[in-house]
Write a protein that holds these residues in place. Structure first.
Motif, short mmCIF file in Angstrom:
data_model
loop_
_atom_site.label_atom_id
_atom_site.label_comp_id
_atom_site.label_asym_id
_atom_site.label_seq_id
_atom_site.Cartn_x
_atom_site.Cartn_y
_atom_site.Cartn_z
N GLU A 1 0.86 -1.14 -0.07
CA GLU A 1 0.07 0.06 -0.03
C GLU A 1 0.87 1.13 -0.07
O GLU A 1 0.65 2.11 -0.62
CB GLU A 1 -1.06 0.16 1.31
CG GLU A 1 -2.10 -1.10 1.31
CD GLU A 1 -1.63 -2.50 1.79
OE1 GLU A 1 -2.47 -3.44 1.69
OE2 GLU A 1 -0.29 -2.54 2.18
N LEU B 1 -3.62 -4.26 -5.77
CA LEU B 1 -4.05 -3.20 -5.52
C LEU B 1 -4.09 -2.03 -6.90
O LEU B 1 -4.63 -1.14 -7.00
CB LEU B 1 -2.82 -2.49 -4.66
CG LEU B 1 -3.04 -2.80 -2.91
CD1 LEU B 1 -1.84 -2.39 -2.44
CD2 LEU B 1 -4.18 -2.31 -2.38
N GLU C 1 -7.37 -2.63 -8.43
CA GLU C 1 -8.45 -1.91 -7.84
C GLU C 1 -8.39 -0.63 -8.10
O GLU C 1 -9.33 0.10 -7.95
CB GLU C 1 -8.04 -2.15 -6.17
CG GLU C 1 -8.46 -3.59 -5.80
CD GLU C 1 -8.10 -3.59 -4.11
OE1 GLU C 1 -7.58 -2.80 -3.71
OE2 GLU C 1 -8.67 -4.57 -3.82
#
Length: 723
Positions: free
Chosen positions: A434, A491, A494
């Protein structure tokens, strides 16, 4: 006493009275004559006493030369002890270096500066310019101390600059005509540079130079230092720190030698002969790890007051340099706690500085992002990269990044000139995906912002460029090594960012475990075991089996797969049949064939412009290869990148090529895949788009988008960035 003949005496001396009174036995001469024996005895005793006195005086003079400090000797300028000429124990230091990338040369220069602070003459010598056959034996009587700073290059070979020196030294050490005392009297120390990731030949050159000098009778004055580029295994956290530690020990030993002191005694002496004498030190006990006691003794040897100031100044200077380096890096590094289980950061201060100079925006401890030159080009309407031509990406919206700067190969054509670390497994501290993605996008956007208002930049493309749509995981290193690569890819998807992941075909298990990506690349840099070893210079011993297993793992993937072939003239362009066999093994959807990009002169590679194929030569190679793989045809061309695309015939639908990607459809399919827990699979043909005519092989545009304007820069310098 004989009796006198008085008659004869009267005849000779008629006027003399021959009475006994005429003889005076108390006269000095007569007494001396009568006691001459005692006189002789006295003379003999005096001479003996004088000889004994001279012997005692001379013995005292010899002992005073060893024990009396220089300052005391200088005070003896009058009286009965005459001033003697001060003996020189170290006349200077010669620092020899053998360097491939310049690191050893830099260390040699740094060592020279430190030695100069000790008021010693110093010379820095490139081994390429030194003839050991003529000059090495001179060091036997020169009273110099010779330091060798040598790197280990590919396959444990010395760098080109040190090849002749090492060859001569090796032959001399085994030549009976030289013998074991050829260099007796020469004093030396060795610091080697290497990478423990290459376990079989780690620091091989440094070890060999040390061994060969020792075999010729030279005297090792300091333990061999071993610098390690692998920060995870480096004894002090980086190769620079390894060198600083060895340099400190070497300087301390040099101080000891300057005063004429030998190796400190360890207390195991018999009749004045120290068993720990350096002359008797076996070759095997020369590494730093095996000589902690000796180093400790050397560092604690007595230092003259007159030298103390110089040492303190040097130590302060070293401290300042280290603090400045730490401030530049802005890294919180815990190098001392490695034993407690805390892993080291992949990016060392020196690596951070080198990559920053190349334009990288570094993220955390092991990631980076950089602006591709094609991104800049498309912002100005000057054309996109070959991925735009082959697959329809928008180059100005593509972010080039990597979650792992480390790689398992050291390819000869690496456009990063091997500034990144290498390794076969993840041994560094790990950042969360992240954080990596967030900072990668922010850094990319900040670099795009710098083009606001730049002449030629199209406003609409600038606005689009601020919204990342594609991610090329091909910046540098091996992204698939990152343990959380699947989370990172998830990620990306997404965020509706497509993924183009490149791997060097050395991690088959990771390829099998990889979740779907938009397009998965495998670099096929050679077609045989020998040529792959020569070109990629892999770290793994079983590199060829790993390579083949990676291609097999690629064949099992349902999404788009690509072989990436980089052609290097005189290296990998002749084994067409072997390439065809590899194609049948992995059955890729596409094959990109690209001429190698010359990245400028580099000491890390022997490539020149002569190894770069012309575009027509690439076309000729591709045509010959297609003749051997009947299921494939030439689909697209990007002349500006010297690149062609070979596609499987299943992407030729109704006689038209469908090589472009429907990125929105891919994101929909990925969402369904995630929502179903991986059960809703899809294939490469589920997200294809028809290829425009201008992108096809044989088109007049030769792969250049007619919406843009081609810009020919005169006398342009080489730009080593790119996807």
């Amino acid at each position: 006493m004989k009796y006198f003949n008085f008659s004869c005496f009267q005849m000779l001396y008629p006027n003399e009275d021959p009475s006994l009174d005429t003889w005076d036995f108390s006269s000095p001469l007569m007494s001396l004559w009568m006691n001459r024996f005692y006189v002789y005895l006295g003379f003999a005793f005096g001479i003996s006493l004088w000889i004994c006195f001279q012997i005692v005086i001379r013995k005292q003079d010899k002992n005073s030369q060893k024990s009396v400090p220089k300052a005391t000797g200088d005070l003896m300028t009058s009286g009965y002890i005459a001033l003697q000429k001060k003996e020189v124990f170290v006349s200077g230091v010669k620092i020899f270096y053998g360097s491939q990338t310049g690191t050893a040369k830099g260390f040699a220069t740094s060592l020279a500066e430190a030695v100069t602070s000790l008021d010693l003459p110093v010379a820095v010598i490139n081994l390429k310019e030194y003839d050991p056959d003529d000059h090495l034996v001179e060091e036997v009587t020169s009273k110099n101390v010779c330091a060798f700073v040598v790197a280990t290059y590919t396959e444990g070979r010395p760098p080109e600059s040190a090849e002749w020196f090492c060859k001569w030294l090796e032959e001399a050490s085994s030549d009976f005509r030289f013998g074991k005392t050829y260099l007796k009297g020469m004093r030396y120390a060795v610091f080697g540079l290497g990478n423990s990731a290459y376990a079989s030949h780690f620091n091989k050159v440094g070890k060999n130079v040390d061994k060969w000098l020792w075999m010729l009778g030279a005297h090792r004055v300091a333990t061999r230092g071993e610098g390690d580029c692998d920060v995870a295994k480096s004894k002090h956290g980086s190769i620079e720190a390894d060198f600083r530690a060895w340099k400190t020990k070497f300087l301390a030993r040099l101080q000891t030698l300057q005063k004429g002191e030998k190796k400190p005694c360890d207390g195991n002496c018999k009749r004045g002969q120290c068993e720990s004498s350096a002359e008797e030190e076996p070759f095997e006990s020369t590494s730093e790890e095996e000589s902690g006691t000796e180093d400790h003794q050397n560092l604690n040897s007595v230092v003259d007051v007159e030298d103390l100031g110089k040492i303190m100044n040097y130590v302060k200077k070293e401290k300042r340099e280290k603090e400045q380096q730490e401030e530049k890096s802005s890294l919180v590094r815990n190098t001392v706690k490695n034993e407690a289980g805390e892993r080291r950061a992949m990016i060392t201060p020196a690596l951070r500085e080198a990559l920053t100079k190349q334009g990288y925006q570094l993220i955390g401890s092991h990631s980076g992002v950089k602006l591709c030159r094609w991104t800049k080009s498309m912002l100005r309407g000057r054309g996109g990269c070959y991925k735009h031509t082959f697959y329809g990406i928008e180059s100005h919206r593509c972010m080039e990044t990597t979650p792992s700067l480390a790689c398992a190969n050291k390819c000869v054509f690496c456009w990063r000139h091997h500034t990144n670390p290498v390794g076969t497994e993840w041994r560094w501290k790990m950042d969360q995906p992240e954080m990596i993605l967030k900072e990668a996008i922010e850094n990319h956007q900040n670099m795009i912002k710098q083009f606001k208002g730049v002449p030629g930049v199209k406003e609409e493309r600038f606005e689009e460029g601020m919204m990342v749509k594609h991610c090329a995981l091909s910046l540098v290193g091996e992204p698939i090594m990152y343990p959380e690569i699947n989370r990172f890819l998830k990620l990306l998807h997404e965020c509706k960012i497509s993924s183009f992941l490149v791997t060097n075909a050395q991690f088959p298990v990771e390829i099998r475990n990889l979740k779907p990506v938009t397009q998965l690349y495998v670099s096929v840099d050679a077609s045989t075991k020998d040529s792959l070893k020569k070109i990629d210079r892999p770290l793994f011993k079983d590199f060829w089996q790993r390579f083949l297993d990676s291609l097999k793992a690629l064949a099992a993937k349902q999404q788009r797969t690509v072989y990436r072939l980089t052609l290097v003239k005189a290296w990998n362009v002749d084994e067409l049949q072997a390439y065809a066999e590899l194609v049948s093994l992995g059955n890729p959807d596409f094959i990109e064939v690209k001429g190698v990009t010359y990245c400028g002169e580099s000491s890390a590679s022997s490539l020149t412009m002569a190894n770069v194929p012309w575009h027509e030569e690439v076309i000729h190679f591709v045509r010959d290869l297609v003749d051997l793989i009947p299921d494939y045809e030439i689909a697209c061309e990007h002349e500006h990148s010297n690149c062609l695309l070979i596609a499987h015939k299943r992407f030729k639908i109704d006689s038209e090529w469908w090589t472009w990607i429907d990125y929105n459809r891919f994101q929909e399919l990925m969402q369904e895949y995630e929502d179903s827990g991986g059960s809703a699979t899809f294939s490469a043909k589920d997200y294809v788009v028809k290829t425009p005519h201008w992108a096809l092989f044989g088109a007049r545009e030769r792969g250049f988008d007619p919406k843009d304007t081609r810009y020919q820069r005169k006398n342009k310098s080489k730009d080593i960035s790119g996807c």
